[in-house]
Write a protein that holds these residues in place. Sequence first.
Motif, PDB file in Angstrom:
ATOM      1  N   VAL A 116      34.720  40.162  40.346  1.00 51.34           N
ATOM      2  CA  VAL A 116      34.039  38.983  39.817  1.00 51.34           C
ATOM      3  C   VAL A 116      33.139  38.420  40.912  1.00 51.34           C
ATOM      4  O   VAL A 116      33.541  38.315  42.071  1.00 51.34           O
ATOM      5  N   GLU A 117      31.900  38.069  40.530  1.00 52.83           N
ATOM      6  CA  GLU A 117      30.936  37.512  41.485  1.00 52.83           C
ATOM      7  C   GLU A 117      30.321  36.238  40.901  1.00 52.83           C
ATOM      8  O   GLU A 117      29.638  36.270  39.877  1.00 52.83           O
ATOM      9  N   TYR A 118      30.566  35.104  41.586  1.00 54.42           N
ATOM     10  CA  TYR A 118      30.051  33.818  41.118  1.00 54.42           C
ATOM     11  C   TYR A 118      28.518  33.778  41.071  1.00 54.42           C
ATOM     12  O   TYR A 118      27.939  33.048  40.267  1.00 54.42           O
ATOM     13  N   GLY A 119      27.860  34.533  41.936  1.00 53.11           N
ATOM     14  CA  GLY A 119      26.402  34.513  41.963  1.00 53.11           C
ATOM     15  C   GLY A 119      25.746  35.052  40.714  1.00 53.11           C
ATOM     16  O   GLY A 119      24.547  34.842  40.491  1.00 53.11           O
ATOM     17  N   LEU A 120      26.514  35.739  39.850  1.00 55.24           N
ATOM     18  CA  LEU A 120      25.992  36.271  38.592  1.00 55.24           C
ATOM     19  C   LEU A 120      26.221  35.318  37.425  1.00 55.24           C
ATOM     20  O   LEU A 120      25.920  35.662  36.282  1.00 55.24           O
ATOM     21  N   CYS A 121      26.735  34.114  37.692  1.00 61.16           N
ATOM     22  CA  CYS A 121      27.126  33.210  36.617  1.00 61.16           C
ATOM     23  C   CYS A 121      25.924  32.669  35.838  1.00 61.16           C
ATOM     24  O   CYS A 121      24.767  32.844  36.226  1.00 61.16           O
ATOM     25  N   GLU A 122      26.228  32.021  34.749  1.00 58.53           N
ATOM     26  CA  GLU A 122      25.223  31.407  33.876  1.00 58.53           C
ATOM     27  C   GLU A 122      24.366  30.407  34.652  1.00 58.53           C
ATOM     28  O   GLU A 122      24.773  29.913  35.717  1.00 58.53           O
ATOM     29  N   ALA A 153      43.382  48.262  33.731  1.00 58.68           N
ATOM     30  CA  ALA A 153      44.372  48.340  34.803  1.00 58.68           C
ATOM     31  C   ALA A 153      43.922  49.294  35.908  1.00 58.68           C
ATOM     32  O   ALA A 153      43.470  50.413  35.647  1.00 58.68           O
ATOM     33  N   GLY A 154      44.038  48.828  37.148  1.00 53.57           N
ATOM     34  CA  GLY A 154      43.733  49.667  38.296  1.00 53.57           C
ATOM     35  C   GLY A 154      42.278  49.673  38.716  1.00 53.57           C
ATOM     36  O   GLY A 154      41.932  50.297  39.724  1.00 53.57           O
ATOM     37  N   THR A 155      41.410  48.983  37.974  1.00 51.15           N
ATOM     38  CA  THR A 155      39.976  49.034  38.301  1.00 51.15           C
ATOM     39  C   THR A 155      39.518  47.883  39.186  1.00 51.15           C
ATOM     40  O   THR A 155      38.430  47.944  39.758  1.00 51.15           O
ATOM     41  N   VAL A 156      40.301  46.825  39.297  1.00 55.80           N
ATOM     42  CA  VAL A 156      39.883  45.657  40.080  1.00 55.80           C
ATOM     43  C   VAL A 156      40.000  45.949  41.571  1.00 55.80           C
ATOM     44  O   VAL A 156      41.035  46.416  42.040  1.00 55.80           O
ATOM     45  N   ASP A 157      38.923  45.680  42.303  1.00 60.95           N
ATOM     46  CA  ASP A 157      38.923  45.839  43.759  1.00 60.95           C
ATOM     47  C   ASP A 157      39.261  44.490  44.391  1.00 60.95           C
ATOM     48  O   ASP A 157      38.435  43.580  44.419  1.00 60.95           O
ATOM     49  N   LYS A 158      40.466  44.366  44.907  1.00 64.01           N
ATOM     50  CA  LYS A 158      40.946  43.101  45.467  1.00 64.01           C
ATOM     51  C   LYS A 158      40.367  42.816  46.855  1.00 64.01           C
ATOM     52  O   LYS A 158      40.522  41.716  47.381  1.00 64.01           O
ATOM     53  N   ASN A 159      39.719  43.796  47.446  1.00 62.07           N
ATOM     54  CA  ASN A 159      39.228  43.648  48.820  1.00 62.07           C
ATOM     55  C   ASN A 159      37.787  43.171  48.913  1.00 62.07           C
ATOM     56  O   ASN A 159      37.274  42.984  50.011  1.00 62.07           O
ATOM     57  N   VAL A 160      37.136  42.982  47.779  1.00 64.86           N
ATOM     58  CA  VAL A 160      35.728  42.584  47.788  1.00 64.86           C
ATOM     59  C   VAL A 160      35.593  41.120  48.216  1.00 64.86           C
ATOM     60  O   VAL A 160      36.298  40.243  47.697  1.00 64.86           O
ATOM     61  N   LYS A 161      34.686  40.863  49.133  1.00 69.06           N
ATOM     62  CA  LYS A 161      34.356  39.492  49.522  1.00 69.06           C
ATOM     63  C   LYS A 161      33.122  39.073  48.734  1.00 69.06           C
ATOM     64  O   LYS A 161      32.076  39.723  48.794  1.00 69.06           O
ATOM     65  N   ARG A 162      33.239  37.993  47.982  1.00 65.60           N
ATOM     66  CA  ARG A 162      32.130  37.562  47.132  1.00 65.60           C
ATOM     67  C   ARG A 162      30.940  37.091  47.953  1.00 65.60           C
ATOM     68  O   ARG A 162      31.100  36.482  49.013  1.00 65.60           O
ATOM     69  N   VAL A 163      29.749  37.335  47.433  1.00 66.50           N
ATOM     70  CA  VAL A 163      28.537  36.786  48.050  1.00 66.50           C
ATOM     71  C   VAL A 163      28.545  35.270  47.901  1.00 66.50           C
ATOM     72  O   VAL A 163      28.288  34.527  48.848  1.00 66.50           O
ATOM     73  N   TYR A 164      28.846  34.790  46.689  1.00 67.86           N
ATOM     74  CA  TYR A 164      29.015  33.355  46.425  1.00 67.86           C
ATOM     75  C   TYR A 164      30.510  33.080  46.361  1.00 67.86           C
ATOM     76  O   TYR A 164      31.197  33.586  45.481  1.00 67.86           O
ATOM     77  N   GLU A 165      30.998  32.277  47.281  1.00 69.57           N
ATOM     78  CA  GLU A 165      32.433  31.993  47.303  1.00 69.57           C
ATOM     79  C   GLU A 165      32.839  30.932  46.293  1.00 69.57           C
ATOM     80  O   GLU A 165      34.023  30.744  46.022  1.00 69.57           O
TER      81      GLU A 165
END
Length: 267
Positions: A116-122, A153-165
Amino acid sequence: MASSGDAAPEFYQNVVVMRHGDRVDNFEPMWVTFATRPWDPPLIQQGRVRAFATGRELRKKLPFTLNRVFVSPFLRCVQTAAEVVAALSAVSDNQDPNKLTGDGVPIDPSKIKVAVEYGLCEMMSRAAIRLDVVPKDGNWGFDIPKLEALLPAGTVDKNVKRVYEKLPQWEEDPNLHTRPRYKQIVKDLADKYPTENLLLVTHGEGVGVAYSSFQKEVEVYDVDYCGYVQLRRPIFKKDQSFTAGEFEAIVHNGQTGIKCIENKTAQ
């Protein structure tokens, strides 16, 4: 990142920017009257069907493999991403044609990763979200673990650091903030993963900006549900590091759901 003169690129990086599927409040006007989160409508069933079909289309038609997905935190986008990822990561290329959504589709979660990336939000303004449905306390209530649980299941990458926190501030100016944000987030995410092909699941304005920013002299006036644009840029390698050329929009003969006109602005 600039190109490396006349050197041949090592390879091309591709980024597909897609709009979410059919949202419930555009088909059931009374939905907002009983919704607990009226600013965050889910998909209708047809939206899920459309998203899954679009995922199949991408898997079949694109001449490259999508490695990573980033998605807006809005529910309709996460639900869209879930369907697309199920289609993209299905174990078999010959998927059951009677399957209309990703429910029960066997997948290989190693094929693709999602975050999930906040920078892609509405667009966080009244230009996109009606004032009467905006949360009165300013709490948009995006529960990221709950949203991640909706993805295969199994597709989420928990290690990603978001561009927009965190979310952009409410009442961001569409021209000064939102549209530059959509353009920049494409570059920022691509720069973080220069050796991977990306799918960005966002909102209609985000797709329009991606197309008009990298396909010169066009003006986008509408994007269909699950409409998308493919962007491509050359990647050069020198001394174990990568640099990138400019993005270009790849115009397909097939329908991608983007409606635009040539920009008639006088020179």
